[in-house]
Write an enzyme that holds these catalytic residues in place. Structure first.
Site, PDB file in Angstrom:
ATOM      1  N   GLY A   1      -7.663  -4.253  -2.939  1.00 25.03           N
ATOM      2  CA  GLY A   1      -8.359  -4.443  -4.208  1.00 25.03           C
ATOM      3  C   GLY A   1      -9.324  -5.608  -4.217  1.00 25.03           C
TER       4      GLY A   1
ATOM      5  N   LYS B   1      -1.741   3.852  -8.721  1.00 26.18           N
ATOM      6  CA  LYS B   1      -1.184   2.671  -9.399  1.00 26.18           C
ATOM      7  C   LYS B   1      -0.899   2.978 -10.880  1.00 26.18           C
ATOM      8  CE  LYS B   1      -3.853  -0.122  -6.200  1.00 26.18           C
ATOM      9  NZ  LYS B   1      -3.987  -1.462  -5.685  1.00 26.18           N
TER      10      LYS B   1
ATOM     11  N   HIS C   1       5.191  -1.030  -1.428  1.00 28.22           N
ATOM     12  CA  HIS C   1       3.800  -1.468  -1.626  1.00 28.22           C
ATOM     13  C   HIS C   1       3.778  -2.980  -1.906  1.00 28.22           C
ATOM     14  CE1 HIS C   1      -0.188  -1.930  -3.390  1.00 28.22           C
ATOM     15  NE2 HIS C   1      -0.506  -0.842  -2.708  1.00 28.22           N
TER      16      HIS C   1
ATOM     17  N   SER D   1      -9.143  -1.608   0.512  1.00 29.88           N
ATOM     18  CA  SER D   1     -10.566  -1.434   0.187  1.00 29.88           C
ATOM     19  C   SER D   1     -11.251  -0.368   1.043  1.00 29.88           C
ATOM     20  CB  SER D   1     -11.297  -2.778   0.285  1.00 29.88           C
ATOM     21  OG  SER D   1     -10.743  -3.708  -0.638  1.00 29.88           O
TER      22      SER D   1
ATOM     23  N   ASN E   1      -3.353   6.102  -3.941  1.00 28.56           N
ATOM     24  CA  ASN E   1      -2.397   5.355  -4.775  1.00 28.56           C
ATOM     25  C   ASN E   1      -3.068   5.112  -6.124  1.00 28.56           C
ATOM     26  OD1 ASN E   1      -0.643   3.588  -5.979  1.00 28.56           O
ATOM     27  ND2 ASN E   1      -1.026   1.885  -4.571  1.00 28.56           N
TER      28      ASN E   1
ATOM     29  N   GLU F   1      -1.265  -2.335   5.357  1.00 26.68           N
ATOM     30  CA  GLU F   1      -2.173  -2.794   4.315  1.00 26.68           C
ATOM     31  C   GLU F   1      -2.190  -4.327   4.308  1.00 26.68           C
ATOM     32  OE1 GLU F   1      -2.690   0.398   1.090  1.00 26.68           O
ATOM     33  OE2 GLU F   1      -0.933  -0.765   0.560  1.00 26.68           O
TER      34      GLU F   1
ATOM     35  N   GLU G   1       2.243  -4.710  -3.985  1.00 20.47           N
ATOM     36  CA  GLU G   1       2.325  -5.084  -5.406  1.00 20.47           C
ATOM     37  C   GLU G   1       3.775  -5.048  -5.882  1.00 20.47           C
ATOM     38  OE1 GLU G   1      -0.607  -2.300  -6.808  1.00 20.47           O
ATOM     39  OE2 GLU G   1      -2.172  -3.488  -5.841  1.00 20.47           O
TER      40      GLU G   1
HETATM   41  C1  PEP Z   1      -3.616   0.159  -2.344  1.00 22.89           C
HETATM   42  O1  PEP Z   1      -3.360   0.052  -3.525  1.00 22.89           O
HETATM   43  O2  PEP Z   1      -2.716   0.560  -1.561  1.00 22.89           O
HETATM   44  C2  PEP Z   1      -4.950  -0.172  -1.877  1.00 22.89           C
HETATM   45  C3  PEP Z   1      -5.188  -0.169  -0.590  1.00 22.89           C
HETATM   46  O3  PEP Z   1      -5.895  -0.496  -2.845  1.00 22.89           O
HETATM   47  P1  PEP Z   1      -7.496  -0.627  -2.639  1.00 22.89           P
HETATM   48  O4  PEP Z   1      -7.926   0.594  -1.852  1.00 22.89           O
HETATM   49  O5  PEP Z   1      -8.043  -0.656  -4.010  1.00 22.89           O
HETATM   50  O6  PEP Z   1      -7.734  -1.869  -1.849  1.00 22.89           O
END
Ligand code: PEP
Length: 251
Positions: A175, A13, A97, A215, A11, A169, A99
């Site tokens: 993040g 972003k 997602h 992460s 992703n 997630e 976000e």
């Molecule tokens: C994501 O944006 O779906 C995500 C898991 O980000 P990160 O790997 O940076 O935690």
């Protein structure tokens, strides 16, 4: 031993200009050229999908988008439909997602419509679910996931849901550098698979790929992927660098 092909998804972003996206995609294509038995997907911003498509065409790297709108076309300024993503070369789309839920008003109802539109257009939806830190601490993880899964997939969205990918997630791990332990993630993935079994039956429960996201890094991916119900990863930060993402692909 299951027959699900792992999917490692990036992703990107709201990062990378077109030149940067093309460069990263090109480097990734080289780095993963020799891999097999794993599906790979990256999701540039909308404006970089077309130039990145030219770079990844015919390679091991699949292409996706980070969102769509459920209508086919019309007076919906600023939106992009599933058919438009297909015409730009996408095979996948991330839907719901955290976000988007947090900053752009995405709900289980809009997620449901978007998943339906994706499947109708033959895009593979990567349907994101996950609990917040407060929800986990108050012991509500499973009830939150239950609602997200049942409402997001309500009315079976369309008959053929076979291509569905779910990304679990935990919001507190995105993040932040905090990762669910592999045992915590396995427990939750197993629960999600049992939910799918209850609503759609064993065939879909056995075939649906459930990715872990939060992460994920080259250093922790192997332990997560060793779990029986973890079928891949949705990777944010560590997918922006071709070298680190390729190491995750080669878990
Ligand atoms: C994501 O944006 O779906 C995500 C898991 O980000 P990160 O790997 O940076 O935690």
């Amino acid at each position: 031993m299951n027959t699900r092909t792992p999917l490692i998804a990036g992703n990107w972003k709201m990062y990378k200009t077109n030149a940067e996206a093309v460069e990263t995609a090109g480097r990734l294509v080289e780095l993963v050229a020799g891999t097999s038995d794993v599906d790979i997907m990256i999701t540039p911003v909308f404006t970089a999908i077309d130039p990145v498509c030219t770079v990844v065409k015919g390679s091991r790297v699949g292409l996706g988008a980070q969102n769509l709108y459920w209508e086919k076309e019309g007076a919906y300024t600023g939106e992009i439909s599933a058919d438009m993503l297909v015409s730009a070369g996408c095979q996948y789309v991330i839907i719901g997602h955290s976000e988007r839920r947090q900053y752009f008003g995405e709900t289980d109802e809009t997620v449901n419509k978007k998943i339906g539109a994706a499947i109708t257009a033959n895009l593979i939806p990567v349907f994101c679910i996950g609990e917040t830190e407060a929800e986990r601490e108050s012991g509500n993880t499973f009830s939150v996931l239950d609602k997200q899964v049942k409402d997001g997939l309500k009315e079976k969205v369309v008959e053929d849901i076979g291509s569905l990918v779910i990304a679990y997630e935990p919001v507190w791990a995105i993040g932040t550098g905090k990762t669910a332990t592999s045992d915590q993630a396995q427990e939750t993935h197993k629960y999600i698979r049992s939910l799918i079994d209850g609503v759609f039956g064993t065939a879909l429960a056995d075939s649906v790929r459930i990715l872990y996201g939060g992460s994920v890094k080259p250093a922790n991916v192997a332990e997560l992927m060793a779990m029986p119900d973890i079928d891949g990863a949705l990777v944010g930060g560590a997918s922006l660098d071709a070298e680190s993402f390729s190491r995750i692909v080669k878990f």
